[in-house]
Write a protein that holds these residues in place. Structure first.
Motif, PDB file in Angstrom:
ATOM      1  N   GLY A 133      55.019  38.585  43.775  1.00  0.00           N
ATOM      2  CA  GLY A 133      54.006  37.729  44.194  1.00  0.00           C
ATOM      3  C   GLY A 133      53.485  37.848  45.563  1.00  0.00           C
ATOM      4  N   CYS A 134      52.787  37.204  46.051  1.00  0.00           N
ATOM      5  CA  CYS A 134      51.760  37.650  47.395  1.00  0.00           C
ATOM      6  C   CYS A 134      51.399  36.177  48.035  1.00  0.00           C
ATOM      7  N   LEU A 135      51.356  36.485  49.304  1.00  0.00           N
ATOM      8  CA  LEU A 135      50.797  35.531  50.059  1.00  0.00           C
ATOM      9  C   LEU A 135      49.133  35.680  50.111  1.00  0.00           C
ATOM     10  N   VAL A 136      48.370  35.358  50.785  1.00  0.00           N
ATOM     11  CA  VAL A 136      46.768  35.285  51.012  1.00  0.00           C
ATOM     12  C   VAL A 136      46.848  36.689  52.061  1.00  0.00           C
ATOM     13  N   ALA A 137      46.264  37.872  51.223  1.00  0.00           N
ATOM     14  CA  ALA A 137      46.090  38.868  52.243  1.00  0.00           C
ATOM     15  C   ALA A 137      44.887  39.764  51.696  1.00  0.00           C
ATOM     16  N   SER A 138      44.657  40.696  52.360  1.00  0.00           N
ATOM     17  CA  SER A 138      43.525  41.732  51.893  1.00  0.00           C
ATOM     18  C   SER A 138      44.118  42.588  50.911  1.00  0.00           C
ATOM     19  N   THR A 139      43.085  43.391  50.379  1.00  0.00           N
ATOM     20  CA  THR A 139      43.487  44.557  49.434  1.00  0.00           C
ATOM     21  C   THR A 139      44.507  45.396  49.877  1.00  0.00           C
TER      22      THR A 139
END
Length: 200
Positions: A133-139
């Motif tokens: 999963g991830c958080l909002v982030a750049s590439t």
């Protein structure tokens, strides 16, 4: 082009929402994520009500810090239960072993690639599956996790697609597919350079 869709839940309209997504995307794999908003009993009722929608996984259905509740849910549901908010360290994986089918590994939360590998390896030792999963982030923030995709049953790496102006590029995703470019490194580059090349 998206073949996997995560449906956020935790409201009165959950059943209708899942049914609407399934109608609009009949072939997509559906990941259901209430972000800990349900009780075990509500989880049981909702998953029973959406059984015909073929949900692939239930992610952190009840509030964190209650592995017994997760185990109760996991023993009753026909789909795998994945812990998310409950997981940040290897100790968490040991604590959740036997209670859930899998864990959600977020690099920004656990401390980076090395820490993520420790979580993944520990989970594998217990026969647990992994969701990336991830958080909002750049590439640039998403790319390291993409290189761990081979260890995961579910990949939910879309944080860069939520940015109006991502300063980095190189892994795709807008068409529903992420790609690891060939060559050394993470495979990302400044988006400004690409825009300048197009302008020329």
């Amino acid at each position: 082009g998206f073949t996997v869709l995560k449906v956020k839940a935790g409201a009165d309209a959950d059943v209708a929402r899942v049914a609407a997504v399934r109608t609009a995307a009949p072939a997509a794999r559906l990941l259901l994520d209430p972000n800990g908003a349900w009780t075990p009993e509500r989880t049981d009722r909702v998953l029973d009500a959406v059984a015909a929608c073929a949900v692939d996984v239930a992610e952190q259905p009840d509030p964190p810090a209650d592995p017994d509740a997760l185990a109760w849910i996991g023993a009753r549901l026909p789909v795998p239960v994945v812990a998310a908010e409950d997981v940040a360290t290897v100790a968490d994986v040991h604590r959740l072993a036997g209670a859930v089918a899998g864990i959600n590994v977020k690099l920004a939360k656990c401390g980076g690639m090395a820490a993520a590998r420790r979580l993944i390896d520990t989970a594998a030792g217990y026969g647990m599956d992994v969701m990336l999963g991830c958080l909002v982030a750049s590439t640039l923030g998403i790319a390291p996790a993409l290189h761990l995709a081979g260890h995961a049953r579910w990949v939910d790496l879309d944080g860069h697609l939520l940015l109006a102006d991502d300063p980095w590029t190189g892994i795709g995703g807008a068409d529903g597919a992420l790609r690891t470019p060939g060559g050394p490194g993470l495979g990302v580059r400044p988006a400004r350079a690409d825009r300048q090349a197009v302008a020329r």
